[in-house]
Scaffold this motif. Sequence first.
Motif, PDB file in Angstrom:
ATOM      1  N   ILE A 182       0.836  -1.210   0.000  1.00 47.34           N
ATOM      2  CA  ILE A 182       0.000   0.000   0.000  1.00 47.34           C
ATOM      3  C   ILE A 182       0.866   1.252   0.000  1.00 47.34           C
ATOM      4  O   ILE A 182       0.663   2.183  -0.796  1.00 47.34           O
ATOM      5  CB  ILE A 182      -0.941  -0.001   1.220  1.00 47.34           C
ATOM      6  N   PHE A 183       1.851   1.304   0.894  1.00 49.56           N
ATOM      7  CA  PHE A 183       2.679   2.506   0.990  1.00 49.56           C
ATOM      8  C   PHE A 183       3.471   2.740  -0.291  1.00 49.56           C
ATOM      9  O   PHE A 183       3.605   3.887  -0.746  1.00 49.56           O
ATOM     10  CB  PHE A 183       3.619   2.396   2.190  1.00 49.56           C
ATOM     11  N   LEU A 184       4.010   1.678  -0.889  1.00 48.91           N
ATOM     12  CA  LEU A 184       4.789   1.845  -2.110  1.00 48.91           C
ATOM     13  C   LEU A 184       3.911   2.298  -3.273  1.00 48.91           C
ATOM     14  O   LEU A 184       4.320   3.135  -4.081  1.00 48.91           O
ATOM     15  CB  LEU A 184       5.505   0.543  -2.461  1.00 48.91           C
ATOM     16  N   PHE A 185       2.694   1.763  -3.358  1.00 49.69           N
ATOM     17  CA  PHE A 185       1.787   2.178  -4.428  1.00 49.69           C
ATOM     18  C   PHE A 185       1.421   3.648  -4.267  1.00 49.69           C
ATOM     19  O   PHE A 185       1.496   4.434  -5.230  1.00 49.69           O
ATOM     20  CB  PHE A 185       0.524   1.320  -4.416  1.00 49.69           C
ATOM     21  N   ILE A 186       1.027   4.038  -3.059  1.00 52.46           N
ATOM     22  CA  ILE A 186       0.633   5.426  -2.821  1.00 52.46           C
ATOM     23  C   ILE A 186       1.823   6.375  -3.007  1.00 52.46           C
ATOM     24  O   ILE A 186       1.703   7.443  -3.603  1.00 52.46           O
ATOM     25  CB  ILE A 186       0.041   5.584  -1.401  1.00 52.46           C
ATOM     26  N   GLY A 187       2.992   5.973  -2.489  1.00 53.16           N
ATOM     27  CA  GLY A 187       4.166   6.816  -2.623  1.00 53.16           C
ATOM     28  C   GLY A 187       4.573   7.015  -4.070  1.00 53.16           C
ATOM     29  O   GLY A 187       4.894   8.134  -4.493  1.00 53.16           O
ATOM     30  N   THR A 188       4.547   5.938  -4.866  1.00 53.78           N
ATOM     31  CA  THR A 188       4.915   6.032  -6.281  1.00 53.78           C
ATOM     32  C   THR A 188       3.924   6.906  -7.045  1.00 53.78           C
ATOM     33  O   THR A 188       4.320   7.772  -7.846  1.00 53.78           O
ATOM     34  CB  THR A 188       4.964   4.633  -6.921  1.00 53.78           C
TER      35      THR A 188
END
Length: 300
Positions: A182-188
């Motif tokens: 979740i964090f990597l998707f949102i951050g990207t």
Amino acid sequence: MQNSSNIAAAGLAMAASAILSLIDNFVFAVSQEAGLWQFHLFRTLFAVPMLLLGAHLLRQPLRAVNLSRLCLRSAAVSIGLLIYFAALGTLPVAQAGAGLFSAPIWVLLLSALLFGTRLSGLQLLAILTGFGGALMVLQLDLAALTPAALMPLGAGVFYGLGMLLTRHICASESALALAMGIFLFIGTASIFILAIVSLMPGADTAGPFLTRAWVMPSPRFLGLTLFQAAGAVVAVSLIAQAYRIGTPAFVSVFEYSFLIFACLWSFLLWGMAASSLVWAGIVVIIASGLAMSFLQKREG
């Protein structure tokens, strides 16, 4: 065995709801310092090292068991959360949360559409009742209804889909791997969108929360974002674990406690008391959620 797993999952879901409702009360303060996409970028930068440390200390794997399925689940949950956070820039937590935590309604509907689960007439009645309760909390003006007013409900659709996918296609993933996705998707996504809103003609550093361009981070922004990231890492990991070990429709009912916690935190922190209509809507939502859980168990 399943009953004990569901009890443990319910406790995890309520703990996550208490934490999330607390930290989300500070998102409006964040919106006074920077835009949505800058907030999510920094939140990811803070959260990823915490997850790496947690994986090391807890000896939990971060490598995906099935990367494509994890990406699909991460995309669904992330889109729901992005819509929810956009709404938090203008709405109280309980109202934005009423849309996000209409997810149990969508869990049942999507279970029927995607996995062939049969719904009884009583289950459909419970779904409609819960939807009515969400509208009570959102306090929508039907005479002046706009797409923006329905944003929280859109968040609930994607969040519910993500929680359903957690159980059906990502049950073998670790809780920390689910959180990292979740964090990597949102951050990207935030990197690209922040670049667009910052470089486009007419970029505004004092514009709306959703489209604000890059601003120099203030100490207050960094502190609030670090606090939000730490709480989110814990809460997202707890709820991911809850959906891994519990029945989705059962666990989702206990996420309704978010609405109660949100009202309590708003009152304790800011002195903002919820109206009688909001509390009535919360009661209706919880009652319908309990009914949906009972009916699904009976039907199963």
